[in-house]
Each structure stands twice: as structure tokens, then as C-alpha cells.
Design a protein around this motif. Structure first.
Motif, PDB file in Angstrom:
ATOM      1  N   ASP A 227      -1.985  -4.507  -1.136  1.00 56.26           N
ATOM      2  CA  ASP A 227      -3.239  -3.818  -1.462  1.00 56.26           C
ATOM      3  C   ASP A 227      -3.636  -2.771  -0.424  1.00 56.26           C
ATOM      4  O   ASP A 227      -4.578  -2.002  -0.639  1.00 56.26           O
ATOM      5  CB  ASP A 227      -4.392  -4.837  -1.582  1.00 56.26           C
ATOM      6  N   LEU A 228      -2.935  -2.748   0.718  1.00 58.52           N
ATOM      7  CA  LEU A 228      -3.367  -1.920   1.843  1.00 58.52           C
ATOM      8  C   LEU A 228      -3.539  -0.454   1.484  1.00 58.52           C
ATOM      9  O   LEU A 228      -4.599   0.139   1.731  1.00 58.52           O
ATOM     10  CB  LEU A 228      -2.360  -2.027   3.000  1.00 58.52           C
ATOM     11  N   ASP A 229      -2.504   0.155   0.925  1.00 60.50           N
ATOM     12  CA  ASP A 229      -2.550   1.592   0.660  1.00 60.50           C
ATOM     13  C   ASP A 229      -3.684   1.945  -0.292  1.00 60.50           C
ATOM     14  O   ASP A 229      -4.405   2.931  -0.083  1.00 60.50           O
ATOM     15  CB  ASP A 229      -1.210   2.074   0.094  1.00 60.50           C
ATOM     16  N   GLY A 230      -3.857   1.137  -1.330  1.00 66.71           N
ATOM     17  CA  GLY A 230      -4.903   1.415  -2.303  1.00 66.71           C
ATOM     18  C   GLY A 230      -6.293   1.353  -1.701  1.00 66.71           C
ATOM     19  O   GLY A 230      -7.138   2.217  -1.965  1.00 66.71           O
ATOM     20  N   VAL A 231      -6.545   0.338  -0.867  1.00 63.00           N
ATOM     21  CA  VAL A 231      -7.869   0.199  -0.250  1.00 63.00           C
ATOM     22  C   VAL A 231      -8.119   1.343   0.729  1.00 63.00           C
ATOM     23  O   VAL A 231      -9.207   1.944   0.744  1.00 63.00           O
ATOM     24  CB  VAL A 231      -7.998  -1.164   0.464  1.00 63.00           C
ATOM     25  N   ARG A 232      -7.113   1.661   1.534  1.00 61.86           N
ATOM     26  CA  ARG A 232      -7.270   2.755   2.494  1.00 61.86           C
ATOM     27  C   ARG A 232      -7.547   4.083   1.792  1.00 61.86           C
ATOM     28  O   ARG A 232      -8.400   4.869   2.233  1.00 61.86           O
ATOM     29  CB  ARG A 232      -6.008   2.862   3.350  1.00 61.86           C
ATOM     30  N   GLU A 233      -6.838   4.331   0.706  1.00 59.87           N
ATOM     31  CA  GLU A 233      -7.034   5.589  -0.034  1.00 59.87           C
ATOM     32  C   GLU A 233      -8.432   5.654  -0.641  1.00 59.87           C
ATOM     33  O   GLU A 233      -9.066   6.718  -0.642  1.00 59.87           O
ATOM     34  CB  GLU A 233      -5.965   5.718  -1.118  1.00 59.87           C
ATOM     35  N   ARG A 234      -8.920   4.518  -1.157  1.00 60.32           N
ATOM     36  CA  ARG A 234     -10.274   4.499  -1.746  1.00 60.32           C
ATOM     37  C   ARG A 234     -11.320   4.846  -0.691  1.00 60.32           C
ATOM     38  O   ARG A 234     -12.220   5.658  -0.920  1.00 60.32           O
ATOM     39  CB  ARG A 234     -10.585   3.115  -2.329  1.00 60.32           C
ATOM     40  N   PHE A 235     -11.234   4.195   0.479  1.00 56.97           N
ATOM     41  CA  PHE A 235     -12.208   4.458   1.535  1.00 56.97           C
ATOM     42  C   PHE A 235     -12.105   5.890   2.058  1.00 56.97           C
ATOM     43  O   PHE A 235     -13.121   6.546   2.324  1.00 56.97           O
ATOM     44  CB  PHE A 235     -12.041   3.463   2.684  1.00 56.97           C
ATOM     45  N   ALA A 236     -10.886   6.381   2.204  1.00 56.26           N
ATOM     46  CA  ALA A 236     -10.698   7.757   2.683  1.00 56.26           C
ATOM     47  C   ALA A 236     -11.324   8.751   1.718  1.00 56.26           C
ATOM     48  O   ALA A 236     -11.987   9.718   2.138  1.00 56.26           O
ATOM     49  CB  ALA A 236      -9.213   8.053   2.868  1.00 56.26           C
ATOM     50  N   ALA A 237     -11.155   8.522   0.426  1.00 61.73           N
ATOM     51  CA  ALA A 237     -11.728   9.417  -0.575  1.00 61.73           C
ATOM     52  C   ALA A 237     -13.252   9.407  -0.546  1.00 61.73           C
ATOM     53  O   ALA A 237     -13.899  10.392  -0.904  1.00 61.73           O
ATOM     54  CB  ALA A 237     -11.225   9.022  -1.970  1.00 61.73           C
ATOM     55  N   LEU A 238     -13.817   8.274  -0.100  1.00 62.67           N
ATOM     56  CA  LEU A 238     -15.275   8.149  -0.015  1.00 62.67           C
ATOM     57  C   LEU A 238     -15.806   8.616   1.337  1.00 62.67           C
ATOM     58  O   LEU A 238     -17.024   8.597   1.566  1.00 62.67           O
ATOM     59  CB  LEU A 238     -15.681   6.682  -0.240  1.00 62.67           C
ATOM     60  N   GLY A 239     -14.917   9.007   2.230  1.00 56.48           N
ATOM     61  CA  GLY A 239     -15.338   9.460   3.557  1.00 56.48           C
ATOM     62  C   GLY A 239     -15.794   8.334   4.452  1.00 56.48           C
ATOM     63  O   GLY A 239     -16.619   8.545   5.352  1.00 56.48           O
ATOM     64  N   ILE A 240     -15.239   7.128   4.245  1.00 57.73           N
ATOM     65  CA  ILE A 240     -15.656   5.950   4.989  1.00 57.73           C
ATOM     66  C   ILE A 240     -14.744   5.725   6.194  1.00 57.73           C
ATOM     67  O   ILE A 240     -13.514   5.784   6.071  1.00 57.73           O
ATOM     68  CB  ILE A 240     -15.621   4.694   4.099  1.00 57.73           C
TER      69      ILE A 240
END
Length: 369
Positions: A227-240
Motif C-alpha cells: 500500500d506504500l506507493d498509493g498512500v504516498r501518492e495520495r498525500f503528495a497530491a494533497l500537499g500533505i
């Protein structure tokens, strides 16, 4: 002062081994000798556990298949014989079990040989192995058990759950005083390897927040490797700003640094949050056999130190509302943090060691609660 040999026994998971490790350190500090009996899963702790480790065969009797039952029975019998041989060699003054089926052979061997014995139960609901052993042992130390238990209440002594020294050290960090516009530190984990549910639920809830709240978040989250890549990409897209990893090797420090913790509610997690004094949102594992996680979380929630939400009820909207309220009302979290700390039992290891010594001396156990 008397010096004794103690045998501890625990299943091969952290939830069983960490309390045993804490007691081992305390008993050794008091001048005693300690050995550990467990299964092969605990061999990875051989370099850190402060005792000689003995692997004894064991098995879970969970199948109705006659062949599987016979095999499990033979393993338990073999384990009991091996434990009896170890006891004949080292002559322990007492044997203490910490749950999990690897505790069954050594505790059966101890009780049949007349060696004083007890078990420690970390959860609010007694596990199957400890339930099996409870009629045979002299005492039951409880993390979240109630001494009002109709069957075993006379044997139950409330000690709390022993925690590692790193947790005690983290408890010295005061809860952060947070201003209206300060960063909000959120810690999320769901067991040693994270939880797939949180990998989806947390980014969804964060995305539902208004941008002015979202940009204040600093997130540390455990996630499974897949799940790592998916979670990291979601947060990055949100500017988190987010640290997403399969494992935190400094979890007590992470808890101490958090303004809010979102987690499952195993006994170890609930204990560490209460000793360190941090507010939590607990989402109990929904399919736990004994619903022990829900019971653990409920005890801390009843004292004001946490909120409990069933996984089926934690919708994106509900989760986002919980985060919004936490960010906007730091005074509520300060109150919850204080309540959590008040519920903590940082002296659990010392109380359990006192019980062990009383057991070894043949004394009546009293004054522990």
C-alpha cells in the motif's frame, strides 16, 4: 536477599513478548536469573531479549479434523515433555506465562510438577490459552481484566501491562500545547505492519477537509508494503507532509510527538497510549475472535482518554469530522490526553515482579491492586 531462577513463557508476537521482556529486565535488575520458553517465531528476538531462549513445540487446537487434532495433541505432549526436562535441569522457582499457545506446554509441565505458576493477561478479555490454564495456575495478573470475574476473580490481581523502558522515557514528554494555527501531528498505525483499511480511509478523510485545515497536517502512518506507493501518492497530491512506512522502530517517540493517534486497539497500543498520555481514536479490529480490542478500547474511552469508532461506522464524512474537531479544538485533546495519562499504570512491571517474587517464596500475593 533471595535469588531465584524464573522461567517466562510467551507466544511469538510482540503483544506477548514485549511484556515478558519488560519483566525479564526487572527481574534481572533484582538479581534473578531468567529464561524464556517460546516458539520459533521469537527466534528473531534472540539478540535483544535479555534471557536464554528455549524453543518448545506447541500447536493450536483449532481444527475439527481428527488428524490435525492428533498432530496438535502430539506437539503439545512433546512440548510438555521438553519443558519438564528444562525445569529438571534449571529448577525454576516459578513459571510465568504471557499468553499464546506456546505457553501451554510449559505451564502444564509446571503445574503438574508442583512448580508455582501464574499467567499474565494483557487484554480485557482472557485469551484462549490463558483461559485453558487459568484453573491450574496460582494467580492471574491482569492488564485490563476485572477482579470481579465470577470464575477466576479470587485469582486476579490488577497490575496493568508492563511496558518497555522506551515507553517510560517517552512518558516524560509533556503533551504539546498547540496554538490555533500550529501544525497538527497525526500518527496512524494498525498493528506491526499497518492496516489496509487505514491506507484508504485516512487519505479519503484528509481529502474531505477544507484546505486551510489540511495544510496544517503532519502525518506519520504505517502502511503495508503493497500500500506504500498509493498512500504516498495520495498525500503528495494533497500537499500533505507525510512519513509513510511499513514500520516505525521508534514508536514510543512517535506516540509522544503526536497530537492525536488513530490506531487499532490491541492491549499493547492502549497501554502505551495511556502510559505516555496521548488521546486516541481507536478502530477495533472488526473480526477479532473474542472482541478483545473493542473491550480494551472501551475501558480507556470510559475514562475520557479516547474515542472508539467501529470500522463499519467510520465513513469518510465521520472521519473527516473527527479530524476537523481535533484540529480546531486543542483544549478537548488536552483534556483527553490528561485522562489517558491518569488511566496509565507505569508501575506495572514492578508490580508484576513483586508478584513473581512472592510466588517464588511461597508467600500470599496481596497488596498488588
Amino acid at each position: 536477599m533471595d535469588k531465584f531462577c524464573f522461567f517466562l513463557s510467551a507466544g511469538g508476537t510482540g503483544g506477548h513478548l514485549f511484556p515478558a521482556e519488560s519483566l525479564a529486565h526487572e527481574l534481572i535488575a533484582r538479581g534473578h536469573t531468567v529464561h524464556l520458553i517460546t516458539d520459533h517465531r521469537a527466534e528473531r528476538f534472540a539478540g535483544t531479549f535479555p534471557a536464554d531462549i528455549h524453543v518448545v513445540p506447541s500447536a493450536t487446537i483449532g481444527s475439527k479434523n481428527p488428524v490435525a487434532i492428533i498432530r496438535a495433541g502430539w506437539k503439545l505432549f512433546s512440548g510438555t515433555r521438553k519443558a519438564r526436562a528444562l525445569f529438571a535441569r534449571y529448577k525454576p522457582a516459578a513459571v510465568i506465562g504471557f499468553g499464546g499457545y506456546p505457553t501451554v506446554p510449559p505451564l502444564m509441565a509446571a503445574t503438574s510438577a508442583g512448580i508455582p505458576s501464574m499467567v499474565h493477561e494483557a487484554n480485557a478479555v482472557m485469551g484462549r490459552a490463558n483461559r485453558m490454564l487459568a484453573p491450574r495456575v496460582k494467580a492471574i495478573a491482569g492488564g485490563f481484566l476485572s477482579s470481579d470475574d465470577a470464575t477466576f476473580g479470587s485469582k486476579i490481581f490488577i497490575t496493568g501491562n508492563p511496558v518497555r523502558q522506551s515507553v517510560i522515557e517517552a512518558s516524560q514528554t509533556p503533551y504539546r500545547k498547540r496554538g490555533a494555527m500550529d501544525p497538527f501531528h497525526l500518527l496512524v498505525f494498525g498493528g506491526s505492519q499497518g492496516a489496509h483499511f487505514f491506507a484508504e480511509a485516512v487519505p479519503d478523510a484528509v481529502a474531505a477537509l477544507d484546505e486551510d485545515l489540511r495544510k496544517r497536517l503532519v502525518i506519520a502512518q504505517q502502511a503495508r508494503p503493497e500500500d506504500l506507493d498509493g498512500v504516498r501518492e495520495r498525500f503528495a497530491a494533497l500537499g500533505i507532509e507525510a512519513n509513510v512506512t511499513p514500520f516505525f522502530d521508534n514508536m514510543p517517540e512517535r506516540i509522544a510527538d503526536a497530537d492525536l493517534v488513530v490506531a487499532r486497539s490491541g492491549a499493547l497500543t492502549v497501554t502505551e497510549l495511556s502510559v505516555i498520555g496521548r488521546p486516541g481514536v481507536f478502530v477495533p479490529l472488526p473480526h477479532a475472535l473474542d472482541q478483545d480490542q473493542a473491550a480494551n478500547a472501551g475501558l480507556l474511552a470510559a475514562k475520557g482518554g479516547a474515542e472508539v469508532v467501529r470500522q463499519s461506522e467510520l465513513t469518510t464524512e465521520r472521519f473527516a469530522e473527527i479530524l476537523k474537531d481535533a484540529i480546531e479544538h486543542p483544549e478537548k485533546l488536552e483534556t483527553a490526553a490528561a485522562a489517558a495519562r491518569a488511566a496509565g499504570r507505569p508501575d506495572a512491571t514492578q508490580k508484576l515482579a513483586d508478584m513473581a517474587e512472592a510466588l517464588a517464596r511461597g508467600q500470599k500475593i496481596e497488596g498488588i491492586d
